[in-house]
Every structure is written in structure tokens, then in C-alpha cells.
Motif scaffolding. Structure first.
Motif, mmCIF file in Angstrom:
data_model
loop_
_atom_site.group_PDB
_atom_site.id
_atom_site.type_symbol
_atom_site.label_atom_id
_atom_site.label_comp_id
_atom_site.label_asym_id
_atom_site.label_seq_id
_atom_site.Cartn_x
_atom_site.Cartn_y
_atom_site.Cartn_z
ATOM 1 N N ALA A 1 0.835 -1.202 0.000
ATOM 2 C CA ALA A 1 0.000 0.000 0.000
ATOM 3 C C ALA A 1 0.870 1.252 0.000
ATOM 4 O O ALA A 1 0.583 2.224 -0.704
ATOM 5 C CB ALA A 1 -0.931 -0.005 1.210
ATOM 6 N N ILE B 1 -3.172 7.292 -10.834
ATOM 7 C CA ILE B 1 -3.344 5.885 -10.491
ATOM 8 C C ILE B 1 -2.987 4.980 -11.667
ATOM 9 O O ILE B 1 -2.288 3.986 -11.500
ATOM 10 C CB ILE B 1 -4.784 5.635 -9.988
ATOM 11 C CG1 ILE B 1 -4.934 6.310 -8.611
ATOM 12 C CG2 ILE B 1 -5.091 4.144 -9.897
ATOM 13 C CD1 ILE B 1 -6.301 6.244 -8.009
ATOM 14 N N LEU C 1 1.144 4.163 -2.953
ATOM 15 C CA LEU C 1 1.045 5.599 -2.709
ATOM 16 C C LEU C 1 2.268 6.327 -3.261
ATOM 17 O O LEU C 1 2.138 7.376 -3.887
ATOM 18 C CB LEU C 1 0.896 5.887 -1.210
ATOM 19 C CG LEU C 1 0.775 7.363 -0.851
ATOM 20 C CD1 LEU C 1 -0.542 7.935 -1.375
ATOM 21 C CD2 LEU C 1 0.883 7.576 0.641
ATOM 22 N N ILE D 1 -4.545 2.023 -2.137
ATOM 23 C CA ILE D 1 -4.695 3.372 -1.588
ATOM 24 C C ILE D 1 -5.877 3.401 -0.619
ATOM 25 O O ILE D 1 -5.790 3.965 0.473
ATOM 26 C CB ILE D 1 -4.881 4.415 -2.709
ATOM 27 C CG1 ILE D 1 -3.655 4.474 -3.613
ATOM 28 C CG2 ILE D 1 -5.202 5.791 -2.124
ATOM 29 C CD1 ILE D 1 -2.379 4.933 -2.978
ATOM 30 N N GLY E 1 -1.573 13.018 2.720
ATOM 31 C CA GLY E 1 -1.138 12.238 1.575
ATOM 32 C C GLY E 1 0.145 12.776 0.974
ATOM 33 O O GLY E 1 1.045 12.025 0.589
ATOM 34 N N GLU F 1 -5.805 4.348 3.312
ATOM 35 C CA GLU F 1 -6.677 5.373 3.882
ATOM 36 C C GLU F 1 -7.462 4.820 5.070
ATOM 37 O O GLU F 1 -7.625 5.499 6.087
ATOM 38 C CB GLU F 1 -7.631 5.922 2.819
ATOM 39 C CG GLU F 1 -6.935 6.802 1.809
ATOM 40 C CD GLU F 1 -7.837 7.269 0.689
ATOM 41 O OE1 GLU F 1 -7.565 8.351 0.152
ATOM 42 O OE2 GLU F 1 -8.806 6.568 0.335
#
Length: 72
Positions: free
Chosen positions: A8, A21, A12, A39, A66, A43
Motif C-alpha cells: 500500500a 493511479i 502511494l 490506496i 497524503g 486510507e
């Protein structure tokens, strides 16, 4: 922040570096849906939104958190 899976965090970082993306998926050699899922996982783990998504303009922007995580 709780422990986060490396896949993950890698997703990012790729989004941060490439600006999107789909390009992040191409960079990592995975489907863009995998990037989006990673992502979303991240989150959920941090309990905050990391990306601001605009469906109308199809633009992606980092939230302050972020942005900070992306730089790290």
C-alpha cells in the motif's frame, strides 16, 4: 499511524511519483484497480483521506497527509 502494508505504501509512492493511479499501475506493472484498492486500504488504516478525487474533472490531488506520506 498504525503499521501499514508495504504494498500500500509502494502504491502511494508510485501515485506520488507519477501523478496518477493508471501511470502508477504501469510503473509497478499491476492493474490500476490494484493501486486504487491499495490506496483505499491505506486510507482505512490511517483513518484519513490521502487523495482528493474529482470525478467531474478526473483530477487527483493529495491531501496534506497524503502529500507528507508521498514525500516520505
Amino acid at each position: 499511524m498504525q503499521w501499514a502494508p508495504t504494498h500500500a505504501l509502494r502504491a502511494l509512492a508510485a501515485v506520488y511519483l507519477t501523478g496518477g493511479i493508471r501511470p502508477a499501475g504501469r510503473m509497478l506493472g499491476v492493474a490500476h484497480s490494484s493501486i486504487a484498492r491499495h490506496i483505499s486500504e491505506l486510507e482505512a488504516r490511517v483513518g484519513a483521506q490521502l487523495l482528493e478525487r474529482s470525478k467531474v474533472q478526473r483530477r487527483l490531488a493529495f491531501t496534506p497527509l497524503g502529500e507528507e506520506l508521498g514525500r516520505e
